[in-house]
Design a protein around this motif. Structure first.
Motif, PDB file in Angstrom:
ATOM      1  N   GLN A  58       0.829  -1.207   0.000  1.00  0.00           N
ATOM      2  CA  GLN A  58       0.000   0.000   0.000  1.00  0.00           C
ATOM      3  C   GLN A  58       0.864   1.259   0.000  1.00  0.00           C
ATOM      4  O   GLN A  58       0.561   2.232  -0.698  1.00  0.00           O
ATOM      5  CB  GLN A  58      -0.937   0.008   1.214  1.00  0.00           C
ATOM      6  N   TRP A  59       1.930   1.237   0.773  1.00  0.00           N
ATOM      7  CA  TRP A  59       2.850   2.377   0.815  1.00  0.00           C
ATOM      8  C   TRP A  59       3.494   2.606  -0.557  1.00  0.00           C
ATOM      9  O   TRP A  59       3.555   3.732  -1.043  1.00  0.00           O
ATOM     10  CB  TRP A  59       3.912   2.135   1.887  1.00  0.00           C
ATOM     11  N   LEU A  60       3.951   1.525  -1.185  1.00  0.00           N
ATOM     12  CA  LEU A  60       4.570   1.649  -2.506  1.00  0.00           C
ATOM     13  C   LEU A  60       3.545   2.127  -3.550  1.00  0.00           C
ATOM     14  O   LEU A  60       3.884   2.943  -4.412  1.00  0.00           O
ATOM     15  CB  LEU A  60       5.170   0.316  -2.941  1.00  0.00           C
ATOM     16  N   LEU A  61       2.320   1.642  -3.464  1.00  0.00           N
ATOM     17  CA  LEU A  61       1.290   2.088  -4.394  1.00  0.00           C
ATOM     18  C   LEU A  61       0.945   3.558  -4.202  1.00  0.00           C
ATOM     19  O   LEU A  61       0.695   4.282  -5.164  1.00  0.00           O
ATOM     20  CB  LEU A  61       0.040   1.217  -4.273  1.00  0.00           C
ATOM     21  N   SER A  62       0.946   4.003  -2.934  1.00  0.00           N
ATOM     22  CA  SER A  62       0.644   5.414  -2.689  1.00  0.00           C
ATOM     23  C   SER A  62       1.778   6.292  -3.213  1.00  0.00           C
ATOM     24  O   SER A  62       1.542   7.387  -3.732  1.00  0.00           O
ATOM     25  CB  SER A  62       0.428   5.659  -1.192  1.00  0.00           C
ATOM     26  N   ILE A  63       3.007   5.839  -3.109  1.00  0.00           N
ATOM     27  CA  ILE A  63       4.155   6.581  -3.670  1.00  0.00           C
ATOM     28  C   ILE A  63       4.019   6.633  -5.203  1.00  0.00           C
ATOM     29  O   ILE A  63       4.206   7.676  -5.823  1.00  0.00           O
ATOM     30  CB  ILE A  63       5.485   5.952  -3.254  1.00  0.00           C
ATOM     31  N   ALA A  64       3.711   5.491  -5.813  1.00  0.00           N
ATOM     32  CA  ALA A  64       3.580   5.427  -7.262  1.00  0.00           C
ATOM     33  C   ALA A  64       2.416   6.289  -7.751  1.00  0.00           C
ATOM     34  O   ALA A  64       2.516   6.942  -8.799  1.00  0.00           O
ATOM     35  CB  ALA A  64       3.373   3.983  -7.710  1.00  0.00           C
ATOM     36  N   ALA A  65       1.327   6.339  -7.018  1.00  0.00           N
ATOM     37  CA  ALA A  65       0.188   7.150  -7.428  1.00  0.00           C
ATOM     38  C   ALA A  65       0.495   8.633  -7.292  1.00  0.00           C
ATOM     39  O   ALA A  65       0.031   9.443  -8.079  1.00  0.00           O
ATOM     40  CB  ALA A  65      -1.038   6.798  -6.574  1.00  0.00           C
ATOM     41  N   GLY A  66       1.316   8.986  -6.329  1.00  0.00           N
ATOM     42  CA  GLY A  66       1.680  10.392  -6.137  1.00  0.00           C
ATOM     43  C   GLY A  66       2.618  10.911  -7.213  1.00  0.00           C
ATOM     44  O   GLY A  66       2.603  12.096  -7.516  1.00  0.00           O
ATOM     45  N   GLN A  67       3.393  10.048  -7.823  1.00  0.00           N
ATOM     46  CA  GLN A  67       4.348  10.478  -8.841  1.00  0.00           C
ATOM     47  C   GLN A  67       3.774  10.426 -10.245  1.00  0.00           C
ATOM     48  O   GLN A  67       4.400  10.878 -11.170  1.00  0.00           O
ATOM     49  CB  GLN A  67       5.599   9.585  -8.782  1.00  0.00           C
ATOM     50  N   ALA A  68       2.591   9.850 -10.423  1.00  0.00           N
ATOM     51  CA  ALA A  68       2.026   9.693 -11.763  1.00  0.00           C
ATOM     52  C   ALA A  68       1.561  10.954 -12.339  1.00  0.00           C
ATOM     53  O   ALA A  68       1.441  11.996 -12.272  1.00  0.00           O
ATOM     54  CB  ALA A  68       0.859   8.723 -11.736  1.00  0.00           C
TER      55      ALA A  68
END
Length: 68
Positions: A58-68
């Motif tokens: 979840q943490w990695l997905l939230s990081i990835a969603a923030g950089q998109a």
């Protein structure tokens, strides 16, 4: 493989069945208790590992969603 008559087969089965040593009631209960304890500990362990890795994903997905 040697052919054995049905009567001889039954005799051999009876002879082998007499060699069986069954556990006592106490041994059966103690083994059952140990199984319950170990499965509970393993269940808690895997629950913890699953929770940890779920949080990491979840943490990695939230990081990835923030950089998109």
């Amino acid at each position: 493989m040697a052919k054995v008559s049905p009567g001889e087969f039954v005799n051999q089965v009876q002879t082998e069945a007499k060699k069986i040593v069954w556990p006592t009631g106490r041994e059966t209960i103690m083994t059952g208790v140990m199984v319950v304890i170990m499965t509970s500990l393993l269940g808690l362990f895997f629950f913890g590992i699953d929770t940890f890795f779920g949080a990491v994903v979840q943490w990695l997905l939230s990081i990835a969603a923030g950089q998109a």
